[in-house]
Design an enzyme around this catalytic site. Structure first.
Site, PDB file in Angstrom:
ATOM      1  N   LYS A 106      -3.942  18.748 -51.521  1.00 25.46           N
ATOM      2  CA  LYS A 106      -4.201  19.028 -50.108  1.00 25.46           C
ATOM      3  C   LYS A 106      -2.916  19.133 -49.289  1.00 25.46           C
ATOM      4  CE  LYS A 106      -7.525  19.392 -48.255  1.00 25.46           C
ATOM      5  NZ  LYS A 106      -8.347  18.330 -47.649  1.00 25.46           N
ATOM      6  N   ASN A 164      -2.660  19.320 -45.169  1.00 29.04           N
ATOM      7  CA  ASN A 164      -3.533  19.270 -43.998  1.00 29.04           C
ATOM      8  C   ASN A 164      -2.778  19.494 -42.693  1.00 29.04           C
ATOM      9  OD1 ASN A 164      -5.723  18.584 -45.685  1.00 29.04           O
ATOM     10  ND2 ASN A 164      -5.186  16.410 -45.575  1.00 29.04           N
ATOM     11  N   SER A 188      -3.334  14.260 -48.799  1.00 26.72           N
ATOM     12  CA  SER A 188      -4.532  13.441 -48.964  1.00 26.72           C
ATOM     13  C   SER A 188      -4.216  12.258 -49.878  1.00 26.72           C
ATOM     14  CB  SER A 188      -5.667  14.276 -49.568  1.00 26.72           C
ATOM     15  OG  SER A 188      -6.712  13.456 -50.039  1.00 26.72           O
ATOM     16  N   ASN A 224       0.821  -1.209   0.000  1.00 21.08           N
ATOM     17  CA  ASN A 224       0.000   0.000   0.000  1.00 21.08           C
ATOM     18  C   ASN A 224       0.853   1.257   0.000  1.00 21.08           C
ATOM     19  OD1 ASN A 224      -2.005  -1.877   0.177  1.00 21.08           O
ATOM     20  ND2 ASN A 224      -2.788  -1.220   2.163  1.00 21.08           N
ATOM     21  N   TYR A 254      -7.032   1.730   2.014  1.00 18.15           N
ATOM     22  CA  TYR A 254      -6.718   1.277   0.665  1.00 18.15           C
ATOM     23  C   TYR A 254      -7.801   0.346   0.143  1.00 18.15           C
ATOM     24  CZ  TYR A 254      -4.270  -0.603  -3.354  1.00 18.15           C
ATOM     25  OH  TYR A 254      -3.935  -0.965  -4.632  1.00 18.15           O
ATOM     26  N   THR A 282     -13.732  38.222 -31.557  1.00 16.36           N
ATOM     27  CA  THR A 282     -14.635  37.696 -30.543  1.00 16.36           C
ATOM     28  C   THR A 282     -15.780  37.029 -31.286  1.00 16.36           C
ATOM     29  OG1 THR A 282     -15.978  39.719 -30.393  1.00 16.36           O
ATOM     30  CG2 THR A 282     -14.066  39.559 -28.924  1.00 16.36           C
ATOM     31  N   HIS A 283     -16.288  35.930 -30.738  1.00 17.34           N
ATOM     32  CA  HIS A 283     -17.350  35.167 -31.400  1.00 17.34           C
ATOM     33  C   HIS A 283     -16.936  34.718 -32.805  1.00 17.34           C
ATOM     34  CE1 HIS A 283     -20.006  36.559 -28.173  1.00 17.34           C
ATOM     35  NE2 HIS A 283     -19.536  37.776 -28.402  1.00 17.34           N
ATOM     36  N   LYS A 342      -2.805   4.465 -11.943  1.00 19.86           N
ATOM     37  CA  LYS A 342      -1.634   4.441 -12.818  1.00 19.86           C
ATOM     38  C   LYS A 342      -2.004   4.455 -14.293  1.00 19.86           C
ATOM     39  CE  LYS A 342      -0.290   0.948 -10.316  1.00 19.86           C
ATOM     40  NZ  LYS A 342      -1.001   1.258  -9.055  1.00 19.86           N
ATOM     41  N   GLU A 365      -4.907  18.854 -35.664  1.00 23.37           N
ATOM     42  CA  GLU A 365      -6.145  18.099 -35.512  1.00 23.37           C
ATOM     43  C   GLU A 365      -5.980  16.946 -34.521  1.00 23.37           C
ATOM     44  OE1 GLU A 365      -7.247  16.930 -39.434  1.00 23.37           O
ATOM     45  OE2 GLU A 365      -7.677  18.981 -40.102  1.00 23.37           O
TER      46      GLU A 365
END
Length: 479
Positions: free
Chosen positions: A291, A293, A285, A118, A325, A163-164, A333, A298
């Site tokens: 392409k 990417n 691609s 323990n 325990y 913003t937005h 872990k 991502e």
């Protein structure tokens, strides 16, 4: 090691059992293979424990020397891969005690006195996290260095702030990059704060009540780089809030990285064209030859969900566990090892991508005034001239509408147009309708004026130096 039937067993328990464990129990109970990577930390704890056993009179000086030499030899063998756990080894503790006992005979068996799996398990994971947390901080600092290097190049680069996800006000691009750097800076600070709370040794807690043999846990704590032993032996072995907090830090870090990654995806799009990634940090691609990417961004964005899940999973495991325990705690872990392994991949890839990306300065400047980003300059000019801001806001809105009707930007407005909108708009306001004037006016602490941004870089670099010094200054075992 013998059981009650005088049959050899590699288990650390079993004397009161008449039957061997069922195969299903053995398979279910055995540690995940990844957990055996904690072996160097278990051996570090064993060194400190062996010295405590000598202080208690369990070992004499010669036996201590044998044990320490055996531990050193075993650590080298594990590192070299010449000694590995067998399928019979239930966990890292069983594995290492088995080998030491095979090598040293009865002296190896003495090492178990005064401790429990323990407090061993709690100690192993604390040492692992305190060590790997600093290594992780070093990887974050590499990403920080990439952001700061880009910021140095773009203190005068004008761009739109959003913003937005709508154009809002002009900023210098360095200021935007440094916003991401500041978030990561706080992540390392959270890690430092976590480490301060975690620097308490569970050794000496044994199963839960403390040890009747190891009565100087403060000495073992100091040897392993802790500040002190845990205050409460039950808490020492039965609590994993430090693991959950570590997972929060890593989860928050990947959320911050994900926000940066999302912006890279936007900035590299054909619609934005703000940034071009180096070919070495982009992919193509399988069907569309044209392409390029942003796969690193991502993938990093996707990993955030995984690390959030690790935190949520452990919190769910900890909920309602009685003290002290419980075997449920073995789940700790899996969560942190997965999170650290993930960040070991994410952070270097993100740092390389940021370090090598090319910023399209001309395109940023071209887009900076689009969408009437200079409108606040008009409202501020009116307010500074004594017009109530609510009124100034309405006047500026009317000017924007007039420009929209004519298909022009604010910077293209004529004195005749602004006078027709409201008599309080004077030609002098046109001097404020430049990108340079807009950013130069933001001279308050933390603002986007280039002079302030240079100061921000200097303060951040000093802070990063302090964080790097913390990451390097660790007194515990580094494996």
């Amino acid at each position: 090691m013998k059981n009650s039937g005088n049959e050899t067993t590699d288990r650390l328990w079993g004397g009161r059992f008449r039957a061997e464990p069922a195969p299903e129990l053995t398979a279910f109970s055995r540690s995940d293979e990844r957990f055996f990577r904690l072996a160097p930390y278990d051996l570090a704890g064993s060194r400190a424990h062996a010295r405590e056993l000598e202080r208690a009179g369990i070992l004499d000086a010669g036996e201590l020397g044998q044990l320490l030499a055996g531990i050193d030899r075993l650590e080298a063998a594990v590192k070299a891969g010449t000694v590995k756990p067998s399928a019979r080894d239930e966990d890292v503790h069983t594995f290492l005690e088995r080998v030491l006992t095979e090598w040293l005979g009865p002296v190896g068996g003495k090492l178990r006195a005064g401790r429990s799996r323990n407090d061993q398990a709690a100690n192993d994971l604390k040492l692992y996290l305190r060590d790997k947390g600093r290594a992780m901080a070093g990887l974050v600092l590499d990403l920080q260095a990439a952001l700061v290097a880009q910021a140095h190049q773009h203190v005068e680069t004008l761009s739109a702030g959003f913003t937005h996800l709508q154009p809002a006000q002009p900023v210098v691009f360095a200021h935007h990059l440094l916003a991401h750097a500041q978030a990561l800076y706080r992540d390392i600070d959270r890690l430092r704060d976590w480490d301060r709370r975690t620097a308490r040794s569970p050794l000496g807690a044994a199963a839960l009540a403390g040890s009747a043999i190891c009565v100087h846990p403060e000495l073992s704590a100091a040897e392993l780089g802790y500040d002190a032993p845990c205050e409460n032996s039950i808490d020492a072995v039965g609590t994993r809030d430090h693991v959950a907090e570590f997972l929060f830090v890593t989860g928050m870090m990947t959320v911050n990285i994900s926000r940066l990654a999302e912006e890279i995806c936007v900035w590299t799009s054909r619609q934005f064209r703000w940034v071009e990634l180096d070919d070495a940090y982009a992919t193509g691609s399988s069907i569309m030859p044209q392409k390029k990417n942003p796969d690193i961004a991502e993938l990093a964005r996707g990993k955030a969900g995984r690390l959030i899940g690790n935190l949520t999973g452990l919190l769910s495991t900890l909920k309602s566990l009685p003290l002290a325990y419980n075997r449920d705690l073995a789940e700790d872990k899996a969560s942190v090892i997965d999170s650290l392994d993930t960040l070991d991949l994410v952070l270097p890839a993100m740092a390389g991508m940021i370090r090598t990306m090319r910023v399209n300065v001309a395109e940023l400047r071209r887009q900076a005034p689009l969408g009437f980003t200079l409108a606040t300059e008009v409202a501020d000019w009116l307010a500074l001239g004594g017009v109530p801001f609510s009124t100034a806001h309405e006047i500026t809105g009317a000017l924007v509408r007039a420009c929209e009707e004519r298909g022009i930007e604010l910077s293209e407005a004529t004195p005749e147009l602004i006078a027709a909108v409201d008599e309080r708009l004077k030609p002098a306001v046109l001097e404020r309708l430049t990108l340079e004037a807009a950013v130069a006016a933001r001279v308050g602490y933390g603002g986007t004026a280039p002079a302030r941004v240079k100061e921000q870089i200097a303060r951040l670099e000093a802070g990063l130096e302090a964080q790097a010094a913390w990451a390097a200054d660790y007194r515990g075992p580094r494996c």
